[in-house]
Design an enzyme around this catalytic site. Structure first.
Site, short mmCIF file in Angstrom:
data_model
loop_
_atom_site.label_atom_id
_atom_site.label_comp_id
_atom_site.label_asym_id
_atom_site.label_seq_id
_atom_site.Cartn_x
_atom_site.Cartn_y
_atom_site.Cartn_z
N SER A 142 0.85 -1.20 0.00
CA SER A 142 0.00 0.00 0.00
C SER A 142 0.88 1.24 0.00
O SER A 142 1.99 1.21 0.56
CB SER A 142 -0.87 0.02 1.25
OG SER A 142 -1.55 1.27 1.36
N TYR A 155 -1.63 -0.30 10.24
CA TYR A 155 -1.79 -0.68 8.83
C TYR A 155 -0.55 -0.29 8.02
O TYR A 155 0.04 -1.10 7.30
CB TYR A 155 -3.04 0.00 8.27
CG TYR A 155 -3.34 -0.31 6.81
CD1 TYR A 155 -4.06 -1.45 6.46
CD2 TYR A 155 -2.92 0.54 5.80
CE1 TYR A 155 -4.34 -1.72 5.12
CE2 TYR A 155 -3.20 0.28 4.46
CZ TYR A 155 -3.91 -0.85 4.13
OH TYR A 155 -4.19 -1.12 2.81
N1 LIG Z 1 -8.53 -0.10 -1.86
C1 LIG Z 1 -7.47 0.62 -1.59
O1 LIG Z 1 -7.51 1.86 -1.67
C2 LIG Z 1 -6.18 -0.06 -1.20
C3 LIG Z 1 -5.02 0.74 -1.15
C4 LIG Z 1 -3.83 0.16 -0.81
C5 LIG Z 1 -3.76 -1.20 -0.53
N2 LIG Z 1 -4.89 -1.95 -0.55
C6 LIG Z 1 -4.76 -3.38 -0.23
O2 LIG Z 1 -5.33 -4.15 -1.27
C7 LIG Z 1 -5.74 -5.41 -0.75
C8 LIG Z 1 -7.16 -5.70 -1.23
O3 LIG Z 1 -8.03 -4.72 -0.69
P1 LIG Z 1 -9.34 -4.19 -1.46
O4 LIG Z 1 -9.22 -2.73 -1.55
O5 LIG Z 1 -9.57 -4.99 -2.66
O6 LIG Z 1 -10.43 -4.48 -0.30
P2 LIG Z 1 -11.78 -5.34 -0.28
O7 LIG Z 1 -12.35 -5.11 1.08
O8 LIG Z 1 -12.61 -5.04 -1.47
O9 LIG Z 1 -11.24 -6.84 -0.40
C9 LIG Z 1 -10.49 -7.45 0.64
C10 LIG Z 1 -10.86 -8.91 0.70
O10 LIG Z 1 -10.02 -9.55 1.70
C11 LIG Z 1 -10.83 -10.46 2.41
N3 LIG Z 1 -10.26 -10.75 3.72
C12 LIG Z 1 -10.19 -9.94 4.81
N4 LIG Z 1 -9.64 -10.59 5.84
C13 LIG Z 1 -9.34 -11.84 5.40
C14 LIG Z 1 -8.75 -12.98 5.99
N5 LIG Z 1 -8.35 -12.99 7.29
N6 LIG Z 1 -8.57 -14.10 5.24
C15 LIG Z 1 -8.98 -14.11 3.95
N7 LIG Z 1 -9.56 -13.08 3.33
C16 LIG Z 1 -9.73 -11.95 4.05
C17 LIG Z 1 -12.19 -9.77 2.52
O11 LIG Z 1 -13.22 -10.69 2.82
C18 LIG Z 1 -12.32 -9.13 1.14
O12 LIG Z 1 -12.98 -10.00 0.24
C19 LIG Z 1 -5.59 -5.31 0.77
O13 LIG Z 1 -4.38 -5.94 1.17
C20 LIG Z 1 -5.51 -3.82 1.01
O14 LIG Z 1 -4.82 -3.52 2.20
C21 LIG Z 1 -6.11 -1.42 -0.91
#
Ligand SMILES: NC(=O)c1ccc[n+]([C@@H]2O[C@H](COP(=O)([O-])OP(=O)(O)OC[C@H]3O[C@@H](n4cnc5c(N)ncnc54)[C@H](O)[C@@H]3O)[C@@H](O)[C@H]2O)c1
Length: 282
Positions: A142, A155
């Site tokens: 991230s 985080y």
């Molecule tokens: N969306 C953003 O702006 C952003 C920015 C930087 C990094 N990220 C990272 O991207 C990745 C995906 O996030 P996203 O934005 O697609 O979010 P999202 O909430 O749409 O998807 C995250 C998924 O992870 C699953 N999850 C959570 N805890 C879990 C566990 N213990 N075991 C298995 N699955 C689990 C959730 O059920 C969900 O389906 C994450 O690592 C997040 O930190 C997202």
């Protein structure tokens, strides 16, 4: 003409029921891979796997549990005889707190979900990848792990730790032709913010549009990041196109982490200077 980038490959994607992971799984299938979608959200994960057809399958996996991750790798290998790409992507944001308020249990939970899970993913992918003569491991980092202000303390610290784990694993595994890289999203329109705010059901689904609108001005590029922006980069990291790339962060953030834009005052000063130059005939 070249064929699909991942034809005949097997991939495992965690956090595949939503957002970035769902887009990665979808793109990987479109590029010819067989994909094991892993998530704690069985309903959405099962539905997406069904939509993607016979090349996709869902398995309930909690990435904080080592046995779950090991079991998922074993299933992928049993089914397809190999594992070519492991995408350690599952995550959640956690609560925003001042640094002097962070409870130890929340800190540990963030590291278990965001960083220890990546260790498990790398650890269990190594044996089948070694046996197959190589592979690609991707961890979702991230901008919050590179810069301040993009996520809560725990985080951001856990995401920064992912970057360093990826680097040290990449160097150790390079001789086995196993590449390890961090995919670094900026602000991406997904359910992660609504999820962190405790929303569920329709309200959680609707939150994605609000987040998309909010993110328009987060970065120099005047739009939110979309899950497919990250999925395209993940295809690159999973495919032979990135065959000599390891230990790196591939930042997909519309320029957010590069620096801030000129503040309004600086723009006005530059305009005044330009006007003066014109008046003086320069
Ligand atoms: N969306 C953003 O702006 C952003 C920015 C930087 C990094 N990220 C990272 O991207 C990745 C995906 O996030 P996203 O934005 O697609 O979010 P999202 O909430 O749409 O998807 C995250 C998924 O992870 C699953 N999850 C959570 N805890 C879990 C566990 N213990 N075991 C298995 N699955 C689990 C959730 O059920 C969900 O389906 C994450 O690592 C997040 O930190 C997202």
């Amino acid at each position: 003409m070249t064929g699909p980038a991942l034809a005949g490959r097997t991939a495992l994607v965690t956090g595949a029921a939503s957002g970035i992971g769902a887009a990665v799984a979808t793109r990987f299938v479109a590029e010819g891979a067989s994909v094991l979608l892993c998530d704690v959200d069985e309903e959405r994960g099962t539905a997406l796997a069904a939509e993607l057809g016979t090349a996709a399958r869902f398995r309930r996996v909690d990435v904080t549990e080592e046995d779950d991750v090991a079991g998922a790798v074993a299933e992928a290998v049993e089914r397809h005889g190999r594992l070519d790409c492991m995408v350690n992507n599952a995550g959640a944001v956690g609560r925003w707190r001042f640094v002097d308020d962070v409870p130890a249990a929340e800190w540990d939970a963030a590291f278990a979900l965001l960083c220890r899970s990546v260790l498990f993913g790398i650890k269990h992918a190594v044996a089948p990848m070694r046996a197959a003569g190589g592979g690609s491991i991707i961890a979702t980092g991230s901008v919050a792990g590179l810069r301040t202000g993009y996520g809560p303390h725990a985080y951001g610290a856990a995401k920064a730790a992912v970057v360093q784990l990826v680097r040290s694993a990449a160097v150790e595994l390079a001789a086995d032709r196993i590449r390890v890289n961090t995919l670094v999203p900026g602000g991406v329109a997904t359910r992660i913010v609504g999820h962190g705010a405790g929303l569920t059901g329709d309200a959680l689904d609707r939150s994605v549009d609000l987040v998309r609108a909010d993110l328009r001005s987060l970065q120099p590029m005047p739009r939110a990041g979309e899950p497919d922006d990250l999925a395209a980069a993940a295809v690159f990291l999973a495919s032979d196109a990135s065959g000599f790339v390891t230990g790196q962060e591939l930042v997909v953030d519309g320029g957010a982490s590069v620096g801030r834009q000129w503040p309004a005052d600086a723009v006005r000063m530059a305009e005044r200077a330009r006007q003066r130059d014109r008046e003086r005939g320069r």
